[in-house]
Design a protein around this motif. Structure first.
Motif, PDB file in Angstrom:
ATOM      1  N   GLY A   1       3.354  10.624   5.850  1.00 17.96           N
ATOM      2  CA  GLY A   1       3.526   9.181   5.753  1.00 17.96           C
ATOM      3  C   GLY A   1       3.462   8.521   7.115  1.00 17.96           C
ATOM      4  O   GLY A   1       2.723   8.944   7.993  1.00 17.96           O
TER       5      GLY A   1
ATOM      6  N   ASP B   1       7.242  11.755   5.041  1.00 21.17           N
ATOM      7  CA  ASP B   1       8.185  11.044   4.177  1.00 21.17           C
ATOM      8  C   ASP B   1       8.891  12.010   3.238  1.00 21.17           C
ATOM      9  O   ASP B   1       8.264  12.909   2.659  1.00 21.17           O
ATOM     10  CB  ASP B   1       7.456   9.980   3.343  1.00 21.17           C
ATOM     11  CG  ASP B   1       6.986   8.807   4.184  1.00 21.17           C
ATOM     12  OD1 ASP B   1       7.524   8.618   5.288  1.00 21.17           O
ATOM     13  OD2 ASP B   1       6.086   8.082   3.730  1.00 21.17           O
TER      14      ASP B   1
ATOM     15  N   ASN C   1      -0.405   5.482   6.642  1.00 19.11           N
ATOM     16  CA  ASN C   1      -0.654   5.174   5.230  1.00 19.11           C
ATOM     17  C   ASN C   1      -1.809   4.181   5.090  1.00 19.11           C
ATOM     18  O   ASN C   1      -2.642   4.304   4.191  1.00 19.11           O
ATOM     19  CB  ASN C   1       0.604   4.576   4.585  1.00 19.11           C
ATOM     20  CG  ASN C   1       1.747   5.560   4.509  1.00 19.11           C
ATOM     21  OD1 ASN C   1       1.555   6.762   4.510  1.00 19.11           O
ATOM     22  ND2 ASN C   1       2.962   5.039   4.445  1.00 19.11           N
TER      23      ASN C   1
ATOM     24  N   PRO D   1       3.652   6.762  -0.683  1.00 16.21           N
ATOM     25  CA  PRO D   1       3.031   5.628   0.003  1.00 16.21           C
ATOM     26  C   PRO D   1       1.521   5.701   0.125  1.00 16.21           C
ATOM     27  O   PRO D   1       0.926   4.893   0.839  1.00 16.21           O
ATOM     28  CB  PRO D   1       3.680   5.710   1.384  1.00 16.21           C
ATOM     29  CG  PRO D   1       3.807   7.193   1.618  1.00 16.21           C
ATOM     30  CD  PRO D   1       4.103   7.793   0.266  1.00 16.21           C
TER      31      PRO D   1
ATOM     32  N   ASP E   1       1.471  -1.522   3.413  1.00 17.81           N
ATOM     33  CA  ASP E   1       0.517  -0.665   4.112  1.00 17.81           C
ATOM     34  C   ASP E   1      -0.835  -0.650   3.404  1.00 17.81           C
ATOM     35  O   ASP E   1      -1.889  -0.725   4.034  1.00 17.81           O
ATOM     36  CB  ASP E   1       1.048   0.770   4.199  1.00 17.81           C
ATOM     37  CG  ASP E   1       2.395   0.878   4.872  1.00 17.81           C
ATOM     38  OD1 ASP E   1       2.750  -0.032   5.649  1.00 17.81           O
ATOM     39  OD2 ASP E   1       3.104   1.872   4.620  1.00 17.81           O
TER      40      ASP E   1
ATOM     41  N   SER F   1       3.880   4.237   8.401  1.00 16.24           N
ATOM     42  CA  SER F   1       3.274   2.984   7.936  1.00 16.24           C
ATOM     43  C   SER F   1       1.791   2.871   8.264  1.00 16.24           C
ATOM     44  O   SER F   1       0.941   2.670   7.389  1.00 16.24           O
ATOM     45  CB  SER F   1       4.038   1.800   8.538  1.00 16.24           C
ATOM     46  OG  SER F   1       3.416   0.583   8.219  1.00 16.24           O
TER      47      SER F   1
ATOM     48  N   THR G   1       7.328   1.638  -1.812  1.00 13.28           N
ATOM     49  CA  THR G   1       6.938   2.256  -0.543  1.00 13.28           C
ATOM     50  C   THR G   1       5.427   2.207  -0.368  1.00 13.28           C
ATOM     51  O   THR G   1       4.683   2.659  -1.216  1.00 13.28           O
ATOM     52  CB  THR G   1       7.402   3.726  -0.488  1.00 13.28           C
ATOM     53  OG1 THR G   1       8.785   3.799  -0.770  1.00 13.28           O
ATOM     54  CG2 THR G   1       7.127   4.322   0.892  1.00 13.28           C
ATOM     55  N   GLY G   2       4.999   1.639   0.733  1.00 14.51           N
ATOM     56  CA  GLY G   2       3.571   1.611   1.028  1.00 14.51           C
ATOM     57  C   GLY G   2       2.824   0.396   0.514  1.00 14.51           C
ATOM     58  O   GLY G   2       1.618   0.268   0.761  1.00 14.51           O
TER      59      GLY G   2
END
Length: 330
Positions: free
Chosen positions: A60, A17, A65, A315, A279, A62, A275-276
């Motif tokens: 990173g 990322d 993470n 993330p 996840d 998805s 972000t994350g």
């Protein structure tokens, strides 16, 4: 039945990322769809990278993470994802192994470079992702280790894999192995635009193959082509044994064997970067289920993990989630 060795085996796009601040004007000027993920090619990646401001780079992807969050909680995870044997690929492999995660996918010696996701974070903490898949798109069924899947409580797969035919087949291979071994098959829908691209296939997958579905509100509305959350919830109850539907600050709705539970979001002083969030919610939920927690207790742990990750850039957690959970009485 094969002895359990891992809590979760994750299959997803292995990416690095690149995260930078941006405003809505920047998104408009660069034709970036706010709050979504867009696949881009090498030229577009170079163009956007050159226009981005000062950025933070970190491993990173998805699903990766989620597995990193699981490890931070003290869980045992494995991850399948493709990187090239280049600088970023070696960094990714080092990072995930350093967390104690089993990662044995061979690094590609030729082909495109390691993939990256250029993430623009606006002042409202929304993230707009521009993903160059690179080597990640070359994940194949041969990269899936049958024994790892068989020895994992759950196999967790990201919907983004559906964009690549070979990765899709890797996904389906792993799901069959998990089902045949009596393990849980779990899917995250990943992105509402991804859902729109493959809606019919995802509906069949959710109905026939998936034990545990993760989705946010936009994704589940897109899956069933409805505008009202309760209508989508009714469909989920009919088709899924377990589902975890996240609704940002409104918390999460959990479906477990036909029963519906609402779990509040954990409050944070300031949302810095979303972000994350989904996840890490999945990290907590999967850790909880694999350690015998109830679905509601698992969701509360997921809410805690999501709250930690949205309080800073990046993330992945910046503190030990196991220690944080202990402080909060889990």
């Amino acid at each position: 039945m094969t002895e359990l060795k891992y809590d979760v085996a994750g299959i997803g796009n292995a990416l690095v990322d690149v995260i930078a601040d941006a405003n809505d004007h920047f998104l408009d000027m660069n034709n970036i769809q706010k709050g979504s993920m867009t696949l881009i090619d090498t030229g577009r990646a170079d163009e956007l990278y050159g226009r981005m401001g000062q950025a933070i780079e970190m491993s990173g992807g998805s699903c990766a993470n989620t597995i990193a969050g699981l490890a931070s909680l003290g869980g045992k995870g494995a991850f399948f994802g493709k990187v090239k044997n280049d600088q970023l690929g070696r960094i990714f492999a080092h990072d995930i192994k350093s967390l104690g995660v089993h990662f044995s996918t061979p690094l590609a010696e030729d082909g495109p470079p390691t993939g990256r996701c250029l993430i623009l974070v606006t002042p409202d903490a929304q993230r707009s992702m521009n993903t160059f898949l690179g080597a990640a798109q070359n994940l194949t069924p041969d990269d899936i280790d049958d024994e790892v899947i068989k020895s994992s409580y759950a196999t967790y797969m990201e919907g983004y894999l559906w964009d690549q035919p070979d990765a899709k087949q890797a996904f389906l291979k792993a799901a069959k192995i998990a089902r045949d071994a009596g393990r849980i098959v779990s899917l995250t829908l990943s992105d509402s635009f991804c859902v729109a691209r493959y809606r019919d296939e995802f509906r069949k997958l959710v109905k026939d193959e998936v034990d545990l579905l993760f989705a946010n509100e936009a994704e589940i509305l897109s899956l069933y082509e409805v505008d009202i959350f309760d209508e989508a919830l009714t469909r989920v109850k009919e088709e899924c044994k377990f589902a975890a539907l996240t609704r940002s600050e409104a918390g999460a709705v959990i479906v477990a064997d036909g029963e519906v539970h609402v779990v509040d979001a954990d409050r944070v002083a300031k949302v810095v970067d979303t972000t994350g969030a989904g996840d890490l919610f999945a990290s907590g939920f999967l850790y909880g289920l694999s350690h015998g927690y109830s679905p509601v207790h698992s969701a509360r742990l997921g809410a805690m993990a999501a709250a930690e990750v949205i309080s800073h850039y990046g993330p992945r957690p910046q503190v030990s989630l196991a220690e944080l959970a202990k402080k909060k009485g889990f």
